[in-house]
Scaffold this motif. Structure first.
Motif, PDB file in Angstrom:
ATOM      1  N   GLN A 107       2.834  14.557  78.959  1.00 53.61           N
ATOM      2  CA  GLN A 107       1.514  15.742  78.001  1.00 53.61           C
ATOM      3  C   GLN A 107       1.296  16.516  78.612  1.00 53.61           C
ATOM      4  N   HIS A 108       2.167  17.511  79.588  1.00 50.67           N
ATOM      5  CA  HIS A 108       1.584  18.864  80.117  1.00 50.67           C
ATOM      6  C   HIS A 108       1.747  19.644  79.332  1.00 50.67           C
ATOM      7  N   ASN A 109       0.571  20.575  79.584  1.00 55.24           N
ATOM      8  CA  ASN A 109       0.499  21.556  78.629  1.00 55.24           C
ATOM      9  C   ASN A 109       0.229  22.873  79.656  1.00 55.24           C
ATOM     10  N   LYS A 110       0.919  24.152  79.263  1.00 51.03           N
ATOM     11  CA  LYS A 110       0.917  24.677  79.775  1.00 51.03           C
ATOM     12  C   LYS A 110       0.056  25.958  79.525  1.00 51.03           C
ATOM     13  N   LEU A 111      -0.826  25.145  78.220  1.00 50.26           N
ATOM     14  CA  LEU A 111      -1.558  26.527  77.422  1.00 50.26           C
ATOM     15  C   LEU A 111      -2.691  26.369  77.579  1.00 50.26           C
ATOM     16  N   TYR A 112      -3.193  24.853  78.074  1.00 52.66           N
ATOM     17  CA  TYR A 112      -3.964  24.906  78.694  1.00 52.66           C
ATOM     18  C   TYR A 112      -4.353  24.889  79.627  1.00 52.66           C
ATOM     19  N   ASP A 113      -2.991  24.750  80.938  1.00 53.51           N
ATOM     20  CA  ASP A 113      -3.647  25.522  82.250  1.00 53.51           C
ATOM     21  C   ASP A 113      -3.562  26.786  82.147  1.00 53.51           C
ATOM     22  N   LEU A 114      -3.101  27.668  81.933  1.00 57.01           N
ATOM     23  CA  LEU A 114      -3.043  28.831  81.247  1.00 57.01           C
ATOM     24  C   LEU A 114      -4.877  29.425  81.028  1.00 57.01           C
ATOM     25  N   TYR A 115      -5.455  28.444  79.946  1.00 54.11           N
ATOM     26  CA  TYR A 115      -6.966  28.774  79.644  1.00 54.11           C
ATOM     27  C   TYR A 115      -7.992  28.152  81.114  1.00 54.11           C
ATOM     28  N   LEU A 116      -7.398  26.672  81.175  1.00 54.76           N
ATOM     29  CA  LEU A 116      -7.406  26.587  82.864  1.00 54.76           C
ATOM     30  C   LEU A 116      -8.527  27.219  84.007  1.00 54.76           C
ATOM     31  N   ALA A 117      -7.492  27.729  83.832  1.00 53.05           N
ATOM     32  CA  ALA A 117      -7.905  28.385  84.928  1.00 53.05           C
ATOM     33  C   ALA A 117      -7.860  29.849  85.021  1.00 53.05           C
ATOM     34  N   LYS A 118      -7.793  30.852  83.806  1.00 51.08           N
ATOM     35  CA  LYS A 118      -8.713  31.452  83.165  1.00 51.08           C
ATOM     36  C   LYS A 118     -10.068  31.406  83.611  1.00 51.08           C
ATOM     37  N   LYS A 119     -10.404  30.100  83.236  1.00 51.03           N
ATOM     38  CA  LYS A 119     -12.377  30.019  83.118  1.00 51.03           C
ATOM     39  C   LYS A 119     -12.863  29.372  84.542  1.00 51.03           C
ATOM     40  N   ILE A 120     -11.728  29.395  85.244  1.00 51.40           N
ATOM     41  CA  ILE A 120     -12.390  29.189  87.179  1.00 51.40           C
ATOM     42  C   ILE A 120     -12.312  30.586  87.437  1.00 51.40           C
ATOM     43  N   GLY A 121     -11.771  31.323  86.874  1.00 53.30           N
ATOM     44  CA  GLY A 121     -11.273  32.772  87.441  1.00 53.30           C
ATOM     45  C   GLY A 121     -10.410  33.327  87.422  1.00 53.30           C
ATOM     46  N   LEU A 122      -9.394  32.691  87.736  1.00 59.53           N
ATOM     47  CA  LEU A 122      -7.944  33.395  88.326  1.00 59.53           C
ATOM     48  C   LEU A 122      -7.869  34.162  86.935  1.00 59.53           C
ATOM     49  N   ILE A 123      -6.927  34.892  87.907  1.00 64.65           N
ATOM     50  CA  ILE A 123      -6.022  36.085  86.805  1.00 64.65           C
ATOM     51  C   ILE A 123      -4.530  35.653  86.088  1.00 64.65           C
ATOM     52  N   VAL A 124      -5.164  35.431  84.966  1.00 64.69           N
ATOM     53  CA  VAL A 124      -3.640  35.050  84.286  1.00 64.69           C
ATOM     54  C   VAL A 124      -2.770  36.053  83.318  1.00 64.69           C
ATOM     55  N   PRO A 125      -1.874  35.830  82.482  1.00 62.71           N
ATOM     56  CA  PRO A 125      -1.264  36.943  82.150  1.00 62.71           C
ATOM     57  C   PRO A 125      -2.121  37.024  80.341  1.00 62.71           C
ATOM     58  N   ASP A 126      -1.864  38.669  79.914  1.00 60.89           N
ATOM     59  CA  ASP A 126      -3.147  37.892  78.163  1.00 60.89           C
ATOM     60  C   ASP A 126      -1.364  37.515  78.086  1.00 60.89           C
ATOM     61  N   THR A 127      -2.188  36.685  76.460  1.00 63.73           N
ATOM     62  CA  THR A 127      -1.165  35.769  75.881  1.00 63.73           C
ATOM     63  C   THR A 127      -1.284  34.867  74.741  1.00 63.73           C
ATOM     64  N   ILE A 128      -0.099  35.747  74.009  1.00 62.81           N
ATOM     65  CA  ILE A 128      -0.799  35.312  72.517  1.00 62.81           C
ATOM     66  C   ILE A 128       0.218  34.440  72.188  1.00 62.81           C
ATOM     67  N   ILE A 129      -0.738  32.837  70.962  1.00 59.05           N
ATOM     68  CA  ILE A 129       0.679  32.143  70.688  1.00 59.05           C
ATOM     69  C   ILE A 129      -0.195  31.846  69.116  1.00 59.05           C
ATOM     70  N   THR A 130       1.676  32.312  68.286  1.00 57.20           N
ATOM     71  CA  THR A 130       1.464  32.908  67.086  1.00 57.20           C
ATOM     72  C   THR A 130       3.151  32.420  66.364  1.00 57.20           C
ATOM     73  N   ASN A 131       3.044  32.805  64.961  1.00 53.66           N
ATOM     74  CA  ASN A 131       4.309  32.121  64.226  1.00 53.66           C
ATOM     75  C   ASN A 131       3.872  33.406  63.531  1.00 53.66           C
ATOM     76  N   LYS A 132       3.536  35.088  63.982  1.00 55.14           N
ATOM     77  CA  LYS A 132       3.065  35.694  62.760  1.00 55.14           C
ATOM     78  C   LYS A 132       3.382  37.276  63.018  1.00 55.14           C
ATOM     79  N   LYS A 133       4.259  37.465  63.000  1.00 54.98           N
ATOM     80  CA  LYS A 133       5.066  38.721  62.853  1.00 54.98           C
ATOM     81  C   LYS A 133       3.901  39.875  63.168  1.00 54.98           C
ATOM     82  N   SER A 134       3.265  40.406  62.384  1.00 55.03           N
ATOM     83  CA  SER A 134       1.906  41.584  61.932  1.00 55.03           C
ATOM     84  C   SER A 134       1.221  41.144  63.038  1.00 55.03           C
ATOM     85  N   GLU A 135       0.956  39.214  63.722  1.00 53.76           N
ATOM     86  CA  GLU A 135       0.220  39.199  65.152  1.00 53.76           C
ATOM     87  C   GLU A 135       1.261  40.369  66.420  1.00 53.76           C
TER      88      GLU A 135
END
Length: 316
Positions: A107-135
């Motif tokens: 059930q590994h979730n790399k998106l949640y890992d990024l979120y957790l890493a950011k919350k504890i103070g690690l730098i992560v790449p700015d990320t967007i998860i989307t299905n919209k071309k305009s976004e």
């Protein structure tokens, strides 16, 4: 008793077992790609004995291969999945010494890992998860370069005489965006981080084994070292991870409740560490050999030390 759950072709498991054989300790190996008989009792009277378990790869294959040929295989695999998860949860609850795991991998979730890493103070790449071309277009305007990669795993399947595989991590050009419909399959996009080096870390029971990868010396591996150039290998050397980064990574793994995994970081030209992802059952043999870490020996000794503790406790 030491129990190792792995795959028949997993080389690092073979090497750990060689150390166990040399020491003359008892162990049992369970290969996940081979059917094994299994029984588990839930009883008001019977208590289970404690074990030392290293869940290196995959899961227990509890269904004979003949059964898997039938149309309802998916349902049987669902039930097998429940049993495997039960086994792991039961072992944790009974305080067995348990390294690795099937649940976190499945059930590994790399998106949640990024979120957790950011919350504890690690730098992560700015990320967007989307299905919209305009976004996506708006996100692209904010960064000189952006990349995309699988949200979970590479897509790979065979059709007649061809094998189809997704390309892994690659740069997104404007022509890629122009080709898209206004709505498309849900995807992940990230700012591209310039690298000084890439860092692969293997973590086991509180210890980090880190390796620097000089991926920027080769055009083929610049975007991602996993775009391997077998004719011209990247240079690999041992790397000393800063204590502050170690503490943050340990906090992240504590949140995830895992005691072994592989971790990918970037060290930027500005000397900043950027967190990329965790692989709960990631490969580490190449880290061990390229850096002379002898991780396989370290794991074998950990398993034997804990097995000895259980034996002493049992005969007190």
């Amino acid at each position: 008793m030491i129990k190792i759950i792995t795959e028949s072709k997993d080389q690092v498991s073979n090497e750990v077992i060689e150390y166990l054989l040399a020491a003359g300790v008892r162990f049992r190996r369970i290969n996940s790609d081979i059917f094994s008989s299994f029984s588990e009792t839930i009883s008001n009277t019977k208590e289970s004995e404690c074990e030392v378990i290293w869940h290196r790869r995959a899961f227990k294959q509890l269904n004979p291969s003949e059964i898997q040929k039938y149309p309802f295989t998916y349902k049987i695999l669902d039930e097998q999945d429940v049993v495997n998860k039960f086994i792991e949860k039961k072992n944790y609850f009974e305080n067995n010494i348990y390294y690795g795991g099937y649940i976190e991998e499945s059930q590994h979730n790399k998106l949640y890992d990024l979120y957790l890493a950011k919350k504890i103070g690690l730098i992560v790449p700015d990320t967007i998860i989307t299905n919209k071309k305009s976004e996506l277009k708006a996100f692209k305007k904010d960064y000189a370069k952006i990349i995309t990669k699988p949200i979970k795993d590479l897509i790979r399947f065979r059709n007649k005489n061809y094998i189809y595989s997704s390309p892994g991590t690659f740069l997104i050009e404007q022509e890629h965006i122009d080709f898209l419909d206004e709505n498309f399959a849900i995807s992940i996009f990230q700012q591209y981080i310039e690298k000084e080096i890439e860092i692969r870390i293997f973590y086991f029971d509180g210890i980090f084994f880190s390796m620097a990868i000089f991926s920027q010396n080769d055009e083929r591996t610049k975007i991602d070292f996993r775009n391997y150039n077998y004719a011209k290998q990247n240079r690999f050397i041992p790397f000393k991870l800063e204590n502050t980064i170690q503490k943050k990574l340990k906090e992240l793994l504590k949140h995830k409740k895992i005691n072994t995994c592989s971790i990918d970081l970037i060290l930027t030209p500005e000397n900043e560490f950027v967190f990329l992802e965790i692989n709960p059952q990631g490969q580490f043999g190449w880290v061990s050999k390229n850096c002379n870490y002898y991780i396989e020996k370290f794991i074998a000794e950990k398993l034997m030390i804990n097995d000895e503790k259980i034996i002493k406790k049992r005969f007190k």
